[in-house]
Design an enzyme around this catalytic site. Structure first.
Site, PDB file in Angstrom:
ATOM      1  N   THR A 155      11.624  40.281   3.622  1.00  0.00           N
ATOM      2  CA  THR A 155      12.782  40.870   2.952  1.00  0.00           C
ATOM      3  C   THR A 155      13.193  42.157   3.672  1.00  0.00           C
ATOM      4  OG1 THR A 155      11.903  39.965   0.906  1.00  0.00           O
ATOM      5  CG2 THR A 155      13.619  41.609   0.650  1.00  0.00           C
ATOM      6  N   ASP A 174       9.467  30.992  -4.187  1.00  0.00           N
ATOM      7  CA  ASP A 174       9.563  31.976  -5.277  1.00  0.00           C
ATOM      8  C   ASP A 174       9.681  31.294  -6.641  1.00  0.00           C
ATOM      9  OD1 ASP A 174       9.120  34.293  -3.948  1.00  0.00           O
ATOM     10  OD2 ASP A 174      11.211  34.802  -3.620  1.00  0.00           O
ATOM     11  N   SER A 188      12.917  36.547  -8.463  1.00  0.00           N
ATOM     12  CA  SER A 188      12.767  37.435  -7.310  1.00  0.00           C
ATOM     13  C   SER A 188      12.086  38.739  -7.722  1.00  0.00           C
ATOM     14  CB  SER A 188      14.152  37.748  -6.738  1.00  0.00           C
ATOM     15  OG  SER A 188      14.066  38.754  -5.763  1.00  0.00           O
TER      16      SER A 188
END
Ligand code: GLY
Length: 577
Positions: free
Chosen positions: A387, A429, A458
């Site tokens: 990320t 996820d 998330s």
């Protein structure tokens, strides 16, 4: 000033410089600690200097923070390929100069053909490797980044710049190339086991197997062509044009799930941000399908009764209450948090002050609880590293806090044939099998099971915090899976309780606890053995030592100066004018 006074003045500064300390702008004396980058007008803090400079340039040319955020995000897809992307998704949190706030959810969506059992093999076990949720064609959700940026541009861009002007800098970087840093050249190699499995990834990121070295010029011609189509035809090209056809054809040829119809049906969503309060400061953050905002606001509420400042920065006492609050909140995360369009997420109840006060009161100040005994609360009624986050503040005072991702570094490791687009592995996820840990060791429940068209839960936590008088104070976010939440949370605590500036608040050592595994993760050199012993004597267990995420952020000081900062755990540049 008299000569005598001048001599005394110089003697004082010679003394403090010999002692190795300096006085930063906020007047506090700290041992050698990097100062944030200062700019009077506008600032970008991102994890690559070329991207930050592109964003600053967009604002100089009349663009606002939203325009700049789009250009930075597209540039990071080229210069920060392990996380920057157009093949993933994310969240853009915006606070406008007039006080309005909004968030754009451009998280990936599961392809229509996905279902609860898609990642469970014939033996009843969660599939690993190709065909599973972490690597290969089936690991990808439908990317949301191009659509999210398009939505932000059309609704919230300045209107002074054309879409093509925001895409062109990224396209040029892909076409002309840029010089590889030591870090990036080595990172490609570190991920070779996955990247070499997929022909286009091997060709692009491993130089066809010859590898790259620091200083090489790195060009991405296929990505340049894709960006060029998006530059000329708009973001819909990615979903309905040649790019969409290339992605869908590669998926079909490799047992992937994403179809042309899935791409065509992708939609970003505008969502009302979550707002909480910590010691008089409004905290604006991302709602579900992020769990980050909810977990952070829950923990802040549970910490409010404690005098964290008096406990001092890295005392065992403080780490104990922090770990205990995190344990409780991550248990709620596992049970209650998911895509609100598919599962009921009781947001108001999870943030209810009485609920959190009762939950906080179960913390024993002398003894650690066991995660086995801490389930989720009773609602009445109803990171490997990954990320990347960047923050933009423009001259007018608009603030954008954007986190986006392809999940693991280099996502699914698949580059869709002929596109140069590295695809995400965001399907991990979801709860591949509810109750079984994912890539980050997170246990997740039924609410977050795989379903076609759903967004996976998330941890991304783009956040904006206000001064007590209602002016924007700082914006921050991080990379690093669930450790994003604890990194942003501790940055907020460090700013509010420990009077640090944005650089110090992000650099200071952190801990992480996520309910299961039932352990504190401390950082290298981040906790003294004495402190660890005290915490162990209270019953806390310690896992591997490792860095807990890395953040980027911008603070606005009382004179309006923008102070940009990149966490010292990672590279990047804050750049402004
Ligand atoms: N893929 C990491 C996250 O969204 O939490």
């Amino acid at each position: 000033m008299s000569m005598k006074l001048l001599k005394k003045f110089f003697a004082f500064f010679t003394l403090i410089s010999l002692l190795g300390v300096f006085i930063p702008a906020n007047g506090k004396i700290f041992a050698a600690w990097a100062e944030p980058v200062r700019a009077k007008n506008a600032m970008v803090a991102s994890q690559h200097e070329l991207a930050s400079k592109i964003g600053a340039d967009i604002m100089k040319r009349g663009g606002n923070a939203v325009d700049a955020a789009i250009a930075v995000g597209l540039a990071l897809a080229v210069v920060y390929p392990e996380a920057g992307n157009i093949g993933g998704g994310g969240f853009m949190l915006i606070r406008f100069k007039d006080g309005r706030t909004t968030s754009i959810d451009y998280r990936e969506m599961a392809p229509k053909a996905a279902n609860r059992d898609i990642f469970i093999g014939k033996d009843g076990k969660v599939i690993s490797g190709e065909g599973g949720s972490t690597v290969g064609y089936r690991a990808s959700g439908v990317p949301g980044t191009p659509a999210g940026f398009d939505y932000a541009f059309k609704k919230y861009g300045s209107g002074k710049l054309k879409w093509s002007e925001l895409v062109a800098p990224a396209r040029k970087l892909a076409q002309d190339g840029y010089v590889l840093s030591y870090r990036l050249a080595e990172l490609f190699k570190a991920y070779k086991n996955n990247l070499e499995k997929y022909a286009d990834s091997k060709k692009i990121f491993l130089n066809g197997g010859k590898y790259y070295a620091e200083g090489d010029l790195f060009k991405q011609p296929e990505l340049a062509q894709t960006l060029s189509r998006i530059e000329q035809q708009g973001a819909t090209e990615f979903y309905t044009g040649k790019t969409a056809q290339l992605i869908a054809a590669d998926m079909k040829a490799n047992n992937g799930l994403i179809t042309l119809e899935d791409l065509k049906n992708y939609k970003p969503k505008e969502r009302v941000p979550l707002k909480g309060n910590y010691r008089g400061h409004e905290v604006i953050t991302m709602p579900p399908p992020s769990s980050g905002g909810l977990v952070m606001l829950q923990v802040l509420e549970m910490l409010e009764p404690y005098d964290i400042k008096k406990m001092t920065y890295n005392s065992a006492e403080k780490y104990h209450v922090l770990a205990e609050a995190l344990r409780r909140s991550f248990a709620d995360r596992a049970e209650f948090m998911a895509d609100p369009d598919f599962a009921e997420v009781p947001v108001n109840k999870l943030l209810d002050a009485d609920y959190l006060s009762a939950r906080g009161k179960t913390i024993d100040l002398k003894k650690a609880s066991s995660s086995r005994d801490i389930g989720h609360g009773k609602i009445i009624g109803n990171e490997p590293m990954d990320t990347t986050h960047y923050t933009v503040v423009d001259a007018e005072g608009n603030v954008v806090s954007n986190t986006y991702t392809i999940n693991d570094l280099y996502g699914s490791a698949v580059t869709a044939k002929g596109t140069g687009v590295l695809l995400n592995d965001e399907m991990d996820d979801f709860a591949a099998r509810p109750g079984t840990p994912n890539l980050f060791g997170l246990i997740q429940g039924e609410r977050n099971k795989v379903e076609g068209g759903k967004r996976p839960l998330s941890s991304m936590t783009p956040t904006i915090v206000m001064q007590k008088d209602g002016k924007p104070w700082f914006a921050v976010g991080a990379r690093g899976g669930p450790r994003i939440i604890t990194a942003v949370l501790q940055t907020v605590i460090n700013m509010i309780d420990h009077d640090m500036n944005i650089q110090q608040a992000m650099d200071a050592p952190r801990i992480h606890h996520q309910w299961f595994p039932d352990e504190i993760r401390a950082e290298p050199y981040g906790m003294s053995p004495d402190t660890q012993r005290i915490l162990e004597s209270m019953g806390h267990k310690f896992g591997n030592v490792g860095y807990n995420a890395s953040a980027t952020g911008i603070e606005i000081d009382e004179k309006g100066v923008r102070l940009g900062a990149i966490d010292s755990r990672s590279d990047g540049l804050a750049f402004g004018y």
